[in-house]
Design a protein around this motif. Structure first.
Motif, PDB file in Angstrom:
ATOM      1  N   ALA A 182      36.481  22.142 -20.012  1.00  0.00           N
ATOM      2  CA  ALA A 182      35.032  22.280 -20.202  1.00  0.00           C
ATOM      3  C   ALA A 182      34.303  20.986 -19.877  1.00  0.00           C
ATOM      4  CB  ALA A 182      34.732  22.701 -21.641  1.00  0.00           C
ATOM      5  N   LEU A 183      34.934  19.864 -20.167  1.00  0.00           N
ATOM      6  CA  LEU A 183      34.344  18.550 -19.899  1.00  0.00           C
ATOM      7  C   LEU A 183      34.061  18.365 -18.414  1.00  0.00           C
ATOM      8  CD1 LEU A 183      33.572  15.783 -21.171  1.00  0.00           C
ATOM      9  CD2 LEU A 183      35.949  15.089 -20.855  1.00  0.00           C
ATOM     10  N   TYR A 184      34.865  19.018 -17.571  1.00  0.00           N
ATOM     11  CA  TYR A 184      34.705  18.889 -16.127  1.00  0.00           C
ATOM     12  C   TYR A 184      33.972  20.079 -15.519  1.00  0.00           C
ATOM     13  CZ  TYR A 184      37.557  14.710 -16.128  1.00  0.00           C
ATOM     14  OH  TYR A 184      38.020  13.427 -16.352  1.00  0.00           O
ATOM     15  N   GLY A 185      33.268  20.831 -16.355  1.00  0.00           N
ATOM     16  CA  GLY A 185      32.365  21.854 -15.851  1.00  0.00           C
ATOM     17  C   GLY A 185      32.913  23.252 -15.726  1.00  0.00           C
ATOM     18  N   PHE A 186      34.163  23.483 -16.135  1.00  0.00           N
ATOM     19  CA  PHE A 186      34.734  24.822 -16.017  1.00  0.00           C
ATOM     20  C   PHE A 186      34.235  25.735 -17.138  1.00  0.00           C
ATOM     21  CE2 PHE A 186      37.667  22.411 -13.425  1.00  0.00           C
ATOM     22  CZ  PHE A 186      37.951  23.286 -12.393  1.00  0.00           C
ATOM     23  N   ASN A 187      34.115  27.012 -16.805  1.00  0.00           N
ATOM     24  CA  ASN A 187      33.786  28.042 -17.782  1.00  0.00           C
ATOM     25  C   ASN A 187      35.079  28.391 -18.530  1.00  0.00           C
ATOM     26  OD1 ASN A 187      33.761  30.934 -18.679  1.00  0.00           O
ATOM     27  ND2 ASN A 187      31.640  30.828 -17.987  1.00  0.00           N
ATOM     28  N   VAL A 188      35.117  28.124 -19.841  1.00  0.00           N
ATOM     29  CA  VAL A 188      36.360  28.224 -20.605  1.00  0.00           C
ATOM     30  C   VAL A 188      36.205  29.156 -21.806  1.00  0.00           C
ATOM     31  CG1 VAL A 188      38.163  26.956 -21.832  1.00  0.00           C
ATOM     32  CG2 VAL A 188      36.931  25.851 -19.953  1.00  0.00           C
ATOM     33  N   ASN A 189      37.096  30.136 -21.895  1.00  0.00           N
ATOM     34  CA  ASN A 189      37.207  30.976 -23.083  1.00  0.00           C
ATOM     35  C   ASN A 189      38.370  30.472 -23.927  1.00  0.00           C
ATOM     36  OD1 ASN A 189      35.164  32.539 -22.076  1.00  0.00           O
ATOM     37  ND2 ASN A 189      36.452  34.283 -21.522  1.00  0.00           N
ATOM     38  N   LEU A 190      38.106  30.197 -25.189  1.00  0.00           N
ATOM     39  CA  LEU A 190      39.140  29.735 -26.116  1.00  0.00           C
ATOM     40  C   LEU A 190      39.418  30.852 -27.114  1.00  0.00           C
ATOM     41  CD1 LEU A 190      41.028  27.575 -27.240  1.00  0.00           C
ATOM     42  CD2 LEU A 190      39.064  26.588 -28.447  1.00  0.00           C
ATOM     43  N   TYR A 191      40.688  31.275 -27.174  1.00  0.00           N
ATOM     44  CA  TYR A 191      41.078  32.398 -28.029  1.00  0.00           C
ATOM     45  C   TYR A 191      42.007  31.949 -29.145  1.00  0.00           C
ATOM     46  CZ  TYR A 191      44.109  36.195 -29.590  1.00  0.00           C
ATOM     47  OH  TYR A 191      44.844  37.044 -30.362  1.00  0.00           O
ATOM     48  N   ASP A 192      41.795  32.524 -30.332  1.00  0.00           N
ATOM     49  CA  ASP A 192      42.754  32.380 -31.427  1.00  0.00           C
ATOM     50  C   ASP A 192      42.644  33.619 -32.304  1.00  0.00           C
ATOM     51  OD1 ASP A 192      44.075  31.432 -33.988  1.00  0.00           O
ATOM     52  OD2 ASP A 192      44.273  29.626 -32.760  1.00  0.00           O
ATOM     53  N   ALA A 193      43.781  34.162 -32.695  1.00  0.00           N
ATOM     54  CA  ALA A 193      43.771  35.359 -33.536  1.00  0.00           C
ATOM     55  C   ALA A 193      43.229  35.075 -34.928  1.00  0.00           C
ATOM     56  CB  ALA A 193      45.185  35.931 -33.640  1.00  0.00           C
ATOM     57  N   ASN A 194      43.286  33.815 -35.338  1.00  0.00           N
ATOM     58  CA  ASN A 194      42.776  33.402 -36.650  1.00  0.00           C
ATOM     59  C   ASN A 194      41.262  33.228 -36.569  1.00  0.00           C
ATOM     60  OD1 ASN A 194      41.963  31.866 -38.931  1.00  0.00           O
ATOM     61  ND2 ASN A 194      44.031  31.037 -39.152  1.00  0.00           N
TER      62      ASN A 194
END
Length: 315
Positions: free
Chosen positions: A22-34
């Motif tokens: 994300a720091l370098y401009g990418f579109n990022v989805n972060l997943y966690d079941a919790n």
């Protein structure tokens, strides 16, 4: 071209990997079941970014831009269905990774590349439940902690992936200023962890034998071998010192050094006593809960300073 990224697991490594992209401009989805963890992880990422800004590694206005690139999910399908590249940083349990990759194979487009942050589990076992075609788009991308600061990433080059796809991954990591290490054989620990464990084995043995106190052993490493290793690799150090000298010293020392094939008994005893290091308040050193956050920040600050200094040597 890789634009959309997902990271599975919002723990120590996962949130840091997502933050790095994300720091370098990418579109990022972060997943966690919790759901509780996915609801609080942005606070940790923000704290990481604030520290980077305080140390002059990024501009302060980058913080909000980076956070805007991150999206948080507790539903796996929503997080991954349209991604170009997915890396998992879930627990090191083979069955869990196999089932996760099976789910991803069923959900994701055929072009999606799957990666694992493991350094200890074989790729050939992790992909057992996915299609033959998908195996051409699976690899290991192993980071060092903290992933948003440490410049290394180890990339598997095991022969399953067409070279054009592998080159695309190299370009991806070049774009986020990583120093990638191409690993040609699927061996436990890959490259960096095997080197690190070799050093750690002797360090723990020196403690076990009472040869020096923890502070002095750490000082010997920091201002001896590690001082050179910050700017030079072992093979260059050996060349500069003379291979004949290294051969003689090896003959003299290796026979009396630790060569056990399991974790040091002292290490195991500490674990049995609940002395796990900073996270439990005591390991080889003691950690006051009131100052632990500051100590962690100081640890990361030293790494940030080293990263800034190392820019001169990075190719």
């Amino acid at each position: 071209m890789i634009n959309k990224i997902a990271v599975l697991g919002a723990g120590t490594m996962g949130h840091s990997i997502a933050e790095n992209f994300a720091l370098y401009g990418f579109n990022v989805n972060l997943y966690d079941a919790n759901k509780e963890r996915i609801g609080s992880v942005e606070n940790d990422i923000r704290a990481d970014l604030v520290l980077l800004a305080e140390e002059g590694f990024i501009e302060a206005d980058i913080i909000e831009k980076t956070l805007a690139n991150l999206h948080y999910y507790s539903d796996l399908e929503e997080a991954v269905y349209d991604r170009d590249f997915i890396t998992e940083a879930i627990p090191e349990i083979m069955e869990l990774k196999q089932q996760t990759f099976k789910q991803l194979d069923e959900i994701c487009p055929s072009y999606t590349i799957f990666a694992s942050n493991t350094s200890s589990l074989p790729l050939s076992d992790m992909w057992k439940l996915v299609s033959e075609k998908r195996r051409e788009r699976m690899m290991i991308t192993h980071y060092y902690n903290p992933a948003h600061i440490m410049p290394i990433v180890e990339l598997s080059h095991f022969g399953n992936m067409p070279e054009v796809i592998y080159q695309e991954i190299e370009e991806l990591f070049k774009s986020i200023d990583k120093q990638y290490v191409k690993v040609n054989k699927d061996v436990p620990g890959l490259v960096a962890n095997r080197i690190q464990q070799g050093v750690a084995r002797e360090v723990f043995s020196l403690i076990e034998q009472g040869i020096a106190d923890p502070e002095d052993i750490d000082k010997a490493l920091m201002f001896g071998p590690a001082f050179r290793y910050a700017t030079s690799g072992q093979l260059e150090v050996a060349d500069m010192g003379g291979l004949d000298i290294w051969c003689t010293v090896g003959d003299n020392l290796l026979a009396v050094m630790d060569n056990r094939k399991e974790a040091n008994p002292l290490l195991k005893e500490n674990v049995l006593q609940g002395k796990l290091g900073a996270k439990s308040g005591e390991g080889f050193y003691k950690y006051d809960p009131e100052t632990l956050t500051q100590k962690r920040n100081n640890f990361n600050k030293r790494l940030i300073h080293q990263l800034k200094a190392s820019k001169f040597y990075m190719k």
